[in-house]
Design an enzyme around this catalytic site. Structure first.
Site, PDB file in Angstrom:
ATOM      1  N   HIS A 148       0.816  -1.208   0.000  1.00  0.00           N
ATOM      2  CA  HIS A 148       0.000   0.000   0.000  1.00  0.00           C
ATOM      3  C   HIS A 148       0.851   1.260   0.000  1.00  0.00           C
ATOM      4  O   HIS A 148       0.486   2.264  -0.607  1.00  0.00           O
ATOM      5  CB  HIS A 148      -0.929  -0.020   1.224  1.00  0.00           C
ATOM      6  CG  HIS A 148      -2.010   0.999   1.194  1.00  0.00           C
ATOM      7  ND1 HIS A 148      -3.094   0.898   0.362  1.00  0.00           N
ATOM      8  CD2 HIS A 148      -2.172   2.154   1.889  1.00  0.00           C
ATOM      9  CE1 HIS A 148      -3.890   1.937   0.544  1.00  0.00           C
ATOM     10  NE2 HIS A 148      -3.354   2.722   1.466  1.00  0.00           N
ATOM     11  N   HIS A 150     -10.215   2.967  -0.667  1.00  0.00           N
ATOM     12  CA  HIS A 150     -10.368   2.562   0.727  1.00  0.00           C
ATOM     13  C   HIS A 150     -11.190   1.274   0.734  1.00  0.00           C
ATOM     14  O   HIS A 150     -12.223   1.176   1.393  1.00  0.00           O
ATOM     15  CB  HIS A 150     -11.028   3.672   1.556  1.00  0.00           C
ATOM     16  CG  HIS A 150     -10.289   3.958   2.823  1.00  0.00           C
ATOM     17  ND1 HIS A 150     -10.889   4.170   4.035  1.00  0.00           N
ATOM     18  CD2 HIS A 150      -8.951   4.045   3.063  1.00  0.00           C
ATOM     19  CE1 HIS A 150      -9.975   4.382   4.965  1.00  0.00           C
ATOM     20  NE2 HIS A 150      -8.790   4.315   4.394  1.00  0.00           N
TER      21      HIS A 150
END
Length: 719
Positions: free
Chosen positions: A47, A93
């Protein structure tokens, strides 16, 4: 508190492979502390480090005369003339939103807004692209409600108009929904703020809300597949407070105007760790933090917890020392924390002290710019087999099936929960085409859209990647806007599987080719990998968010069809039904190849629309559902019936690219035909608007009956 011993199990729990841990030992020449292990885990996970994607992201076109700042900062910055710039980005998200839909979606909105105002821009628009599982899956209803309420709850309270986006449903998202959040803001082109620290001995300042234990390990969680331990991951989801974020926005913009800020970075993924490391690395400086000074809302927090917390509404800044008192007063006025938590140092070190003990002492540059980078094994997606023939069906019956599907019915149930009029500059609200927002105090406007057709990308990643960019380009052109630049949100499965990595590589190549051909560089973005549950990957979903400029609101094409208008189609119709909405919704099939994308035709046809907008009454691009669905939506927007001469499925529902529908008066249609001939642009008359029915050939239904189906479908599934 005694830190736990470093064991193979603990290393694996931090998402680090044995060879990566061996590299850590090589770098620091000792066993890391628990806090150091957490820091490496945060900075080296997928990430934050983009370790599987960096090689391919570098191939994307990212520059152009309009680009002020491309990828690498919190958001991209593009010149819009008159000393102004638009600042924008899209980010995922996904994992948090599946675990805790409301807070996952809400904090996705909060995070992307911070990315924009960290650059010195006031947010003026938001969008979201949402992908859910099948409508009848046990979790889909809960996810839809939670995510939509989270997006609206945060954005409405913060006060930014939500002016567009996408919602799709497919069984591939049953175990892993996607929540992609977009935000854009306005700034003075000569007053952009960057994150690179500068100057030795400069104070490092913590701004905003207090630090808690929410979100600890969130970035690492977002870099792994889901399995049956999903409920254990709930504490890794952050909790947002939009009212605090609004105060943080105002305080930051006031602080920036004061001249006190040297550099600034929002605390997003991996919180204090990532923000501090990135600021130091970009400025080629070290950072020393003393965690005793970090504002905390919970007692007994450890160094590990403070460094990895992803508590929301926080920023990190390097401050001009002489302006400390003025800066502190601004944050006190807005009732936000302001604390000097460290300083910049000349050495390449990241030093963390807590209660008089050094909890971490690491070479800072090794954490960021020297994170692992992989050239993953990939295999090209094999060509899609030829499509089986499609049986002819009653075309109005087929249209009814499409408009009753949650994929193609009205999205009003969703966007009516969002405030799209706050700030009073929204010109075109969600519902049809790109969203448009006036540049306050001027006659200029900005158009925003997000697009991708995941079925296309799965069948043919290269053409599907091209098509996502091309459709975004068409949506902007259909409003009369000149496309400026794009942001990408690349959602894929496990990159360690060669076939998934092949999808990623193919899509990147397609996106790059289209962005280059259409002068629409990628200026920011996000990669979200490991979107899998129990080994089942999502559809490859490289969402493209794009921004276009209207030099004057007089250039806007936002009319509605009227009684007597002629319907014209720009572009060639060959009747491509492979991977089409008709095939998926009516025949429950997903076969054939994605439609080919002729980028030169896309460019030529888009320019034709923009150059001849004075003759156009209403315009929309042709995409999913072909001419039939696009023409129906135009009829609904004008509340006027429609008659098309065509009656075969391929002509009506084919998804050939580079096409637009135009509604205009008869005399203007003649002028457009002449202009099209001169420009070498294919154009045909398809039919006309008028009456109270929708007729395709000999098949017809009342417009009011069809509109009722289209308007009621989403609420009937999820209301």
């Amino acid at each position: 508190m005694t830190e736990p011993a470093i064991t193979p199990e603990l290393i694996a729990a931090h998402g680090l492979k044995p060879d990566e841990y061996a590299r850590i030992l090589e770098i620091i020449d000792r066993v890391p502390t628990f806090t150091e292990l957490g820091i490496f885990s945060a900075m080296w996970n997928e990430h934050c480090s983009y370790k599987s994607s960096k090689k391919w992201l570098r191939t994307l076109p990212t520059t152009g005369p309009q680009v002020i700042c491309g990828p690498g900062e919190n958001a991209g910055v593009v010149d819009i003339g008159d000393g102004q710039a638009v600042v924008f980005k899209m980010e995922s998200h996904n994992h948090p939103s599946y675990i805790e839909p409301y807070q996952g979606a809400a904090t996705g909105v909060g995070g992307i807004l911070r990315d924009v105002f960290t650059m010195g821009a006031r947010p003026i628009a938001a969008m979201n692209a949402l992908s859910f599982g099948e409508k009848d899956h046990p979790r889909t209803r809960q996810l839809v409600h939670g995510v939509v309420e989270g997006v609206g709850g945060y954005g409405n309270c913060f006060g930014v108009p939500n002016i567009g986006g996408e919602v799709r449903f497919h069984r591939a998202y049953n175990g892993n929904c996607l929540v992609n959040a977009f935000a854009a803001g306005l700034a003075d082109a000569d007053a952009i703020f960057y994150s690179a620290a500068s100057g030795v001995g400069m104070p490092v300042v913590y701004l905003g809300a207090k630090t808690g234990r929410d979100g600890v390990g969130g970035a690492t969680m977002a870099s792994a597949e889901f399995d049956d331990t999903i409920e254990e991951k709930r504490p890794t989801v952050q909790v947002g407070d939009p009212f605090t974020e609004k105060r943080l926005l105002e305080a930051c913009l006031e602080l920036m105007a004061s001249g006190a800020v040297i550099s600034i970075q929002d605390m997003g993924a991996a919180g204090l760790t990532c923000s501090a490391v990135e600021m130091g690395d970009k400025g080629k400086l070290g950072i020393k933090l003393v965690l005793d000074h970090v504002p905390q809302r919970e007692t007994g927090m450890t160094a590990y917890e403070m460094m990895l917390s992803e508590s929301q509404e926080r920023m990190l800044m390097v401050l001009k020392p002489a302006m400390e008192a003025e800066a502190r007063a601004i944050f006190a006025k807005w009732d936000l924390d302001f604390a000097i938590v460290g300083e910049t140092i000349p050495e390449d070190r990241f030093i963390i002290e807590h209660r008089g003990v050094v909890m971490a002492d690491l070479p800072l540059s090794k954490l960021s710019s020297e994170a692992p980078e992989y050239d993953r094994l990939w295999v090209e997606t094999p060509p899609a087999p030829a499509m089986e023939p499609v049986a002819e069906v009653d075309v109005i019956s087929a249209l009814k099936i499409l408009i009753a599907s949650p994929n193609y019915c009205s999205r009003a149930w969703v966007y009516q929960q969002y405030d799209h009029m706050v700030m009073a500059d929204t010109v075109c609200a969600p519902g049809l085409g790109a969203g448009v927002v006036r540049v306050h105090g001027t006659q200029k406007a900005l158009a925003f859209t997000s697009d991708v057709t995941p079925r296309y990308v799965k069948a043919n990643p290269f053409e599907g990647g091209k098509q996502a960019v091309a459709e975004a380009y068409r949506n902007l052109c259909a409003m009369g806007a000149t496309p400026l630049a794009a942001t990408d949100n690349l959602n894929f499965g496990n990159p360690e599987k060669p076939e998934i990595m092949g999808q990623f590589v193919g899509a990147i190549k397609g996106i790059g080719a289209a962005c280059a051909a259409l002068d629409m560089p990628i200026v920011s973005g996000n990669v979200s990998l490991y979107n899998e549950t129990d080994g089942q990957a999502i559809l490859p979903t490289p969402t493209i968010g794009a921004v276009g400029l209207l030099g004057s609101l007089d250039d806007l094409v936002a009319g509605r069809p009227r009684d007597g208008h002629v319907l014209l189609v720009v572009g060639e119709t060959k009747g491509h039904l492979g991977q089409s909405a008709l095939l998926a919704e009516v025949f429950n099939r997903e076969d054939g190849d994605a439609p080919p994308v002729d980028l030169e035709a896309e460019r030529r046809h888009g320019r034709f629309i923009r150059d001849n907008r004075q003759w156009i009454g209403a315009c929309c691009d042709v995409s999913d559902g072909g001419i039939a669905l696009a023409a129906f939506e135009m009829a609904v927007s004008g509340d006027v019936g429609l008659t098309l001469e065509a009656s075969d499925c391929a002509t009506l529902f084919g998804e050939d690219q580079a096409r637009y529908l135009i509604a205009t008066s008869f005399d203007k249609a003649e002028a457009l035909m002449v202009a099209a001939g001169q420009a070498g642009v294919p154009m045909l008359s398809l039919g006309k608007f008028g009456g109270e029915t929708v007729r395709f050939g000999a098949s017809e239904a009342g417009l009011s009956d069809l509109t009722a189906i289209w308007q009621a479908a989403f609420a009937s599934h999820f209301g």
